[in-house]
Design a protein around this motif. Structure first.
Motif, PDB file in Angstrom:
ATOM      1  N   TRP A  23       0.660  -1.258   0.201  1.00 38.34           N
ATOM      2  CA  TRP A  23      -0.097   0.287  -0.090  1.00 38.34           C
ATOM      3  C   TRP A  23       0.913   1.280   0.007  1.00 38.34           C
ATOM      4  O   TRP A  23       0.412   2.155  -0.783  1.00 38.34           O
ATOM      5  CB  TRP A  23      -0.787   0.028   1.369  1.00 38.34           C
ATOM      6  CG  TRP A  23      -1.964  -1.022   1.184  1.00 38.34           C
ATOM      7  CD1 TRP A  23      -2.344  -1.900   0.102  1.00 38.34           C
ATOM      8  CD2 TRP A  23      -3.195  -1.271   2.068  1.00 38.34           C
ATOM      9  NE1 TRP A  23      -3.253  -2.763   0.377  1.00 38.34           N
ATOM     10  CE2 TRP A  23      -3.869  -2.404   1.479  1.00 38.34           C
ATOM     11  CE3 TRP A  23      -3.325  -0.741   3.328  1.00 38.34           C
ATOM     12  CZ2 TRP A  23      -5.020  -2.896   2.111  1.00 38.34           C
ATOM     13  CZ3 TRP A  23      -4.431  -1.238   4.073  1.00 38.34           C
ATOM     14  CH2 TRP A  23      -5.142  -2.276   3.475  1.00 38.34           C
ATOM     15  N   LEU A  24       1.990   1.137   0.835  1.00 42.32           N
ATOM     16  CA  LEU A  24       2.717   2.191   0.778  1.00 42.32           C
ATOM     17  C   LEU A  24       4.166   2.012   0.340  1.00 42.32           C
ATOM     18  O   LEU A  24       5.038   2.805   0.489  1.00 42.32           O
ATOM     19  CB  LEU A  24       2.636   2.980   2.284  1.00 42.32           C
ATOM     20  CG  LEU A  24       1.573   3.251   2.859  1.00 42.32           C
ATOM     21  CD1 LEU A  24       1.699   3.843   4.329  1.00 42.32           C
ATOM     22  CD2 LEU A  24       1.042   4.487   2.211  1.00 42.32           C
ATOM     23  N   GLY A  25       4.142   1.128  -0.475  1.00 43.71           N
ATOM     24  CA  GLY A  25       5.400   0.730  -1.138  1.00 43.71           C
ATOM     25  C   GLY A  25       6.597   0.020  -0.449  1.00 43.71           C
ATOM     26  O   GLY A  25       6.212  -0.239   0.833  1.00 43.71           O
ATOM     27  N   THR A  26       7.666   0.152  -0.939  1.00 46.28           N
ATOM     28  CA  THR A  26       8.697  -0.649   0.113  1.00 46.28           C
ATOM     29  C   THR A  26      10.040   0.199   0.177  1.00 46.28           C
ATOM     30  O   THR A  26      10.161   1.136  -0.636  1.00 46.28           O
ATOM     31  CB  THR A  26       9.211  -2.065  -0.595  1.00 46.28           C
ATOM     32  OG1 THR A  26       9.698  -1.939  -1.735  1.00 46.28           O
ATOM     33  CG2 THR A  26       7.886  -2.922  -0.630  1.00 46.28           C
ATOM     34  N   ASP A  27      10.899  -0.339   1.184  1.00 48.97           N
ATOM     35  CA  ASP A  27      12.113   0.673   1.351  1.00 48.97           C
ATOM     36  C   ASP A  27      13.121   0.124   0.420  1.00 48.97           C
ATOM     37  O   ASP A  27      13.004  -1.139  -0.120  1.00 48.97           O
ATOM     38  CB  ASP A  27      12.460   1.038   2.722  1.00 48.97           C
ATOM     39  CG  ASP A  27      12.728  -0.264   3.610  1.00 48.97           C
ATOM     40  OD1 ASP A  27      12.572  -1.349   2.716  1.00 48.97           O
ATOM     41  OD2 ASP A  27      12.736  -0.278   4.650  1.00 48.97           O
ATOM     42  N   GLU A  28      14.445   0.761   0.895  1.00 51.90           N
ATOM     43  CA  GLU A  28      15.626  -0.116   0.183  1.00 51.90           C
ATOM     44  C   GLU A  28      15.874  -1.394   0.413  1.00 51.90           C
ATOM     45  O   GLU A  28      16.885  -1.820  -0.331  1.00 51.90           O
ATOM     46  CB  GLU A  28      16.749   1.146   0.432  1.00 51.90           C
ATOM     47  CG  GLU A  28      17.513   0.984   1.770  1.00 51.90           C
ATOM     48  CD  GLU A  28      16.872   1.794   2.787  1.00 51.90           C
ATOM     49  OE1 GLU A  28      15.630   2.146   2.790  1.00 51.90           O
ATOM     50  OE2 GLU A  28      17.624   2.021   3.843  1.00 51.90           O
ATOM     51  N   GLN A  39      14.093   9.308  -5.627  1.00 49.49           N
ATOM     52  CA  GLN A  39      13.473   8.117  -6.516  1.00 49.49           C
ATOM     53  C   GLN A  39      12.296   7.392  -5.852  1.00 49.49           C
ATOM     54  O   GLN A  39      11.242   7.022  -6.265  1.00 49.49           O
ATOM     55  CB  GLN A  39      14.601   6.877  -6.491  1.00 49.49           C
ATOM     56  CG  GLN A  39      15.875   7.232  -7.158  1.00 49.49           C
ATOM     57  CD  GLN A  39      17.008   6.791  -5.960  1.00 49.49           C
ATOM     58  OE1 GLN A  39      17.270   7.791  -5.265  1.00 49.49           O
ATOM     59  NE2 GLN A  39      17.521   5.587  -6.128  1.00 49.49           N
ATOM     60  N   ALA A  40      12.154   7.509  -4.418  1.00 55.09           N
ATOM     61  CA  ALA A  40      11.000   7.082  -3.818  1.00 55.09           C
ATOM     62  C   ALA A  40      10.537   8.010  -2.652  1.00 55.09           C
ATOM     63  O   ALA A  40      10.725   7.823  -1.438  1.00 55.09           O
ATOM     64  CB  ALA A  40      11.690   5.756  -3.002  1.00 55.09           C
ATOM     65  N   PRO A  41       9.890   8.890  -3.141  1.00 59.15           N
ATOM     66  CA  PRO A  41       9.365   9.999  -2.204  1.00 59.15           C
ATOM     67  C   PRO A  41       8.459   9.439  -1.073  1.00 59.15           C
ATOM     68  O   PRO A  41       8.479  10.128   0.018  1.00 59.15           O
ATOM     69  CB  PRO A  41       8.707  10.883  -3.021  1.00 59.15           C
ATOM     70  CG  PRO A  41       8.395  10.408  -4.261  1.00 59.15           C
ATOM     71  CD  PRO A  41       9.481   9.195  -4.517  1.00 59.15           C
ATOM     72  N   TRP A  42       7.560   8.166  -1.470  1.00 55.22           N
ATOM     73  CA  TRP A  42       6.924   7.798  -0.283  1.00 55.22           C
ATOM     74  C   TRP A  42       7.670   7.567   0.594  1.00 55.22           C
ATOM     75  O   TRP A  42       6.833   7.406   1.957  1.00 55.22           O
ATOM     76  CB  TRP A  42       5.952   6.548  -1.071  1.00 55.22           C
ATOM     77  CG  TRP A  42       6.961   5.357  -1.597  1.00 55.22           C
ATOM     78  CD1 TRP A  42       7.364   4.297  -0.903  1.00 55.22           C
ATOM     79  CD2 TRP A  42       7.593   5.367  -2.717  1.00 55.22           C
ATOM     80  NE1 TRP A  42       8.214   3.542  -1.514  1.00 55.22           N
ATOM     81  CE2 TRP A  42       8.153   4.252  -2.572  1.00 55.22           C
ATOM     82  CE3 TRP A  42       7.548   5.782  -3.957  1.00 55.22           C
ATOM     83  CZ2 TRP A  42       8.924   3.612  -3.692  1.00 55.22           C
ATOM     84  CZ3 TRP A  42       8.160   5.639  -5.040  1.00 55.22           C
ATOM     85  CH2 TRP A  42       8.859   4.497  -5.138  1.00 55.22           C
ATOM     86  N   LEU A  43       8.765   7.060   0.735  1.00 51.15           N
ATOM     87  CA  LEU A  43       9.716   6.692   2.007  1.00 51.15           C
ATOM     88  C   LEU A  43       9.521   7.938   2.932  1.00 51.15           C
ATOM     89  O   LEU A  43       9.565   7.724   4.319  1.00 51.15           O
ATOM     90  CB  LEU A  43      11.059   6.324   1.584  1.00 51.15           C
ATOM     91  CG  LEU A  43      11.160   4.973   0.778  1.00 51.15           C
ATOM     92  CD1 LEU A  43      12.600   4.682   0.787  1.00 51.15           C
ATOM     93  CD2 LEU A  43      10.522   3.818   1.919  1.00 51.15           C
ATOM     94  N   ALA A  44       9.456   9.278   2.403  1.00 55.98           N
ATOM     95  CA  ALA A  44       9.651  10.417   3.427  1.00 55.98           C
ATOM     96  C   ALA A  44       8.221  10.687   3.674  1.00 55.98           C
ATOM     97  O   ALA A  44       7.748  11.122   4.829  1.00 55.98           O
ATOM     98  CB  ALA A  44      10.278  11.345   2.740  1.00 55.98           C
ATOM     99  N   ILE A  45       7.200  10.651   2.870  1.00 56.08           N
ATOM    100  CA  ILE A  45       6.045  11.098   2.959  1.00 56.08           C
ATOM    101  C   ILE A  45       5.262  10.322   4.084  1.00 56.08           C
ATOM    102  O   ILE A  45       4.611  10.770   5.041  1.00 56.08           O
ATOM    103  CB  ILE A  45       5.010  11.177   1.696  1.00 56.08           C
ATOM    104  CG1 ILE A  45       5.702  12.216   0.831  1.00 56.08           C
ATOM    105  CG2 ILE A  45       3.542  11.498   1.784  1.00 56.08           C
ATOM    106  CD1 ILE A  45       5.357  12.309  -0.797  1.00 56.08           C
TER     107      ILE A  45
END
Lengths: 617, 275
Positions: B53-58, B237-243
């Motif tokens: 739902w909110l993606g994955t991290d590195e 690359q992955a703004p969802w990680l911060a948001i």
């Protein structure tokens, strides 16, 4: 005793001549539910030039709101609904803001109740006093200053020039109220609104301020609207009176006539509620006293700075060498002004403050130096009723628990038994049935005071210290609580140490009276001796400063009485403190002695002058 | 009182946000869609989708699962901090307020000295001693908040001590400690509750800040601050990680503050009768 004749009201009272005329005025309070409750209903009165009209009523009568409505100084949720406030052809109730502002503090002045907060503490007196003159009259500072100096002189401020350069905190309450009066009257207003102007002041200061106010407004032809709950003061200073009750006008008329021949039921009730002297058949105190206070000194430390653990504190001696006996079943009143030390004596007696010297004996045992167990036993025998019914009950507790707590230290009582006795005691003080489960906020001031009394007497004490126990109550409620106190005393036989500033109450309930000033007991004696044959000049001044309304013998009406001043000047040698700050020189001759001036009647006298004065008085 | 409180719109919004946070915290312990700790290098930096739902991290960890897990850590640390600091602070404040004399003054001197330290700096020092763990964070934050609680309670008890019902209790012969616990302290509960709510918000923020600095719960356990710190390298690359953690922190804090304000208005007698 002599009846006082008042200047009769001006004969021309037609509305056209009036400075101010209130016509059919309704004032409403918007409650949180959005409803409007009328707190003043159909008020009608007018004030002629130079006349003093009083609005009299108990708390909640709407008298203050009525007075404040004139200058539109109402809280945001209170407003004028109907009617008119006529002043010089305008209707103040509907005048636009700019023109109203031109009148405020200019043609209509106002003096407030609390002298301690009605002057701005950050500004010099001179700046505040000249403010209105410069604003409304466009005077330059120098001219305004001259006018203020003149007024300060007329309100009898000792050094007007120094006063203008001083800050408010440098003055006492009475001085501040005089300064307020001077700055308001400097504008030569047509109308002065005085809202309980002297309620916060002591009796002698009150009389000084009121006398100055009456004199100045008479000289200037200023009309006065006096708002007060004090019928005695109103009778002395107001020509006409409007009696209010719950916003409705009960009676209007010349003060003299209203008092002599009250027409309305409520006015009669109000007058009948005033404390009055009743004959008391009490045996003269004899035998050993219940409580003996000997040479009691109490010092208070002034707060020292946070870091100075080691520094010796400065002290202030609140009570100096007090000697008092309290006998079984008697009522001893301790009378004095604020700061006189009367409360401190009571608090020392119930061990809320520690004495610095002297002794307190209870049934022969010195309780200032006794074991913890003896002290606990003493705690059950001594109790206190406090002044403020709004802070003397824990808001989170039910009444039955509050009273039952008074039994917590009683040995061998189950919780059930304690609650049962508490309920019975609540019924005894007139709070029966479902009152027991209520909380303090559901009660009126008088009912709360009843709870305090129940809590104090539930453990069966030998004496009660009542510290201004009825001072915060309206006269009608005060009468009921006094009756309750007397009834309980008859039934249970405890003694009262009744601490108060109100001589009227003292005259009604006391067997003996002690007059205290600046920590010293100046005169002590049976009630009738103090009120009828006071010897000490300070006692006399106190009596003269208190206006009293008495029932006319054999009639339904009342009249104002003033304590007759003694023909001869006060005898030399009595330890007497001038009412400024300079103690009489008698004090420098050493500690005073109590001189016997009658049976059980003593007055403080300089030791050196004592023997010679015995005959002259 | 509760129904009146919830009639305020701010209180409603606050209560909803707090409820979401608490539910997330419960799920963080009981159940998460994916394991928040185990790496899955096949699914690194996957954008939000139906599966994640909110993606994955590195490291390929599900951000939503880590967010839930982080919520439980944040709530646990903040709640414990509030509990500890209110318990100790209220006791110290009540004792120093009720009993005057030099021991009281000495304790307050110490409390004032504590108050003079910047809270995060002091927390850093304490964590240096106790180590970076949730216990360390709780101790550090409690130490920084105890002075504030003590001050507020002391001020209230100081004025309550002068109330006539407290004197009445003394005249009855009740012991001083009994009088303090029965009559003085309970009447100071309202300000304590308001302060505790505010403290919860502060602790939440401070915990995130410490984790951001790497001084909170040690990795690989998830925490909002730590997630925010890790996201910095991949913001483009992955703004969802911060948001995601950023929003979680902001919304939780907003909820707590709104609720706290409503609570204060409800308790503050000066605000009550204004129409």
């Amino acid at each position: 005793m002599a009846a006082v004749t008042l200047p009769s009201a001006s004969s021309s009272k037609s509305v056209n001549d009036a400075v101010l005329a209130i016509e059919h005025l309704d004032i409403g309070l918007r409650t949180a539910d959005g409803e409007t409750k009328r707190i003043v209903v159909d008020a009608n009165f007018s004030i002629a030039p130079g006349e003093t009209l009083a609005l009299v009523g108990e708390s909640g009568s709407g008298k203050t709101m009525l007075a404040r409505a004139i200058l539109r100084l109402l809280p945001p949720n209170i407003r004028v609904l109907n009617g008119a406030i006529r002043y010089a052809g305008d209707d103040l109730a509907h005048l636009d803001a700019a023109r109203l502002r031109a009148l405020r503090g200019n043609a209509i002045g106002m003096v407030f109740q609390e002298p301690m907060v009605s002057l701005n503490p950050a500004l010099r007196i001179g700046v505040q006093m000249t403010e209105a003159l410069r604003l409304h009259r466009g005077l330059r500072y120098d001219d305004a200053r001259k006018r203020c100096l003149d007024l300060l002189e007329r309100v009898r401020i000792a050094d007007p020039v120094a006063c203008l350069n001083a800050y408010p905190h440098q003055f006492s309450g009475g001085m501040r109220q005089r300064i307020m009066l001077a700055s308001t009257l400097a504008m030569q207003p047509k109308l002065l609104i005085a809202d309980e102007p002297t309620t916060a002041l002591d009796a002698i200061v009150r009389k000084e301020v009121m006398d100055i106010m009456a004199q100045l407004t008479r000289e200037m032809g200023t009309a006065v609207l006096l708002v007060s709950h004090d019928l005695g003061m109103v009778a002395r200073y107001a020509q006409r009176v409007v009696v209010l009750c719950r916003g409705e006008t009960m009676e209007t008329g010349e003060t003299r006539h209203v008092i002599a021949d009250p027409q309305h039921e409520y006015t009669r009730k109000l007058l009948a509620s005033l404390p009055a002297r009743v004959e008391r058949a009490r045996p003269a105190p004899d035998g050993a006293a219940l409580v003996e206070i000997r040479d009691l000194d109490v010092d208070f430390g002034k707060p020292s700075s946070l870091l100075a653990f080691w520094r010796k504190r400065e002290t202030f001696r609140a009570v100096r060498g007090a000697n008092l006996d309290l006998h079984v079943g008697e009522t001893l009143a301790v009378v004095g002004e604020s700061g006189s030390g009367k409360t401190t004596i009571g608090r020392a007696l119930v061990r809320l403050v520690r004495e610095s010297g002297g002794s307190i004996r209870f049934e022969g045992r010195d309780i200032t130096a006794c074991s913890k167990r003896d002290l606990e036993a003493y705690r059950l025998k001594s109790q206190m009723v406090f002044q403020d019914p709004y802070s003397s009950l824990d808001p989170r507790m039910r009444l039955v628990d509050i009273v039952a707590e008074g039994l917590r230290r009683m040995p061998d009582l189950s919780k059930q038994a304690r609650r049962a006795r508490a309920s019975a005691m609540l019924a005894e003080v007139g709070l029966p049935g479902d009152f027991v489960e209520r909380f303090p906020h559901e009660l009126s001031g008088g009912q709360r005071q009843r709870v305090c009394i129940a809590r104090a007497i539930v453990a069966g004490p030998c004496f009660l210290v009542a510290d201004e126990a009825v001072s915060a109550l309206d006269v009608t409620v005060q009468k009921q609580v006094l009756a309750l106190l007397e009834g309980l005393q008859k039934k249970f036989g405890f003694a009262y140490l009744f601490i108060t500033h109100d001589l009227g109450v003292v005259e009604q309930i006391a067997d003996r009276v002690a007059v205290i000033y600046r920590g010293r007991i100046l005169e002590i004696g049976p009630r009738d001796a103090i009120f009828g044959d006071a010897r000490h000049p300070y006692t006399l001044r106190l009596l003269q400063a208190t206006p009293r309304i008495r029932r006319i013998e054999g009639g339904a009406g009342y009249r104002l009485e003033q304590h007759a001043s003694r023909a001869q000047p006060p005898p030399a040698g009595y330890v007497y403190f001038n009412h400024g700050s300079i103690p009489d020189q008698a004090l420098s001759e050493g500690e005073p002695v109590m001189l016997a001036v009658g049976p059980n009647h003593y007055a403080a006298c300089a030791a050196s002058a004592a023997p010679t004065n015995k005959e002259s008085s | 009182m509760r129904s009146r409180l919830l009639r305020r719109p701010n209180a409603k919004i606050g209560a909803v946000l707090i409820a979401v946070m608490l539910v997330a915290a419960v799920f963080g312990v009981m159940y998460t869609p994916y394991d928040p700790i185990i790496n899955n290098l096949h699914a690194r930096l996957v954008a939000p989708s139906g599966q994640h739902w909110l993606g994955t991290d590195e490291w390929g960890r599900d951000v939503f699962s880590r967010l839930l897990n982080g919520a439980s850590v944040s709530v646990f640390v903040s709640f414990s901090t509030v509990l500890v600091s209110v318990a100790i602070g209220a006791l110290v404040g009540a004792l120093t307020g009720y009993f005057s004399g030099w021991p009281s003054r000495f304790v307050m001197l110490f409390i004032d000295a504590l108050l003079a330290f910047p809270s995060l700096i002091m927390a850093l020092g304490v964590i240096a001693v106790f180590g970076a763990s949730s216990t360390g964070v709780i101790i550090a934050l409690s130490l920084t908040y105890i002075p504030a609680v003590a001050r507020v309670v002391r001020a209230n008890v100081l004025s309550l001590r002068e109330k006539e019902y407290v004197e009445a209790s003394r005249v009855m012969g009740n012991a001083e400690l009994y009088t303090m616990l029965r009559h003085a302290l309970p009447n100071a509960v309202a300000p304590i509750i308001v302060l505790a709510t505010a403290l919860f918000g502060w602790a939440l923020l401070a915990e995130s800040a410490l984790s951001f600095l790497g001084l909170g719960v040690p990795p690989p356990a998830s925490s909002w601050g730590g997630m925010l710190a890790d996201s910095r390298n991949y913001v483009e690359q992955a703004p969802w990680l911060a948001i995601a953690p950023g929003l979680a922190i902001s919304l939780s804090l907003l909820g707590v503050n709104l609720f706290g304000d409503a609570l204060r208005d409800e308790f503050d007698p000066h605000m009550k009768n204004l129409v």
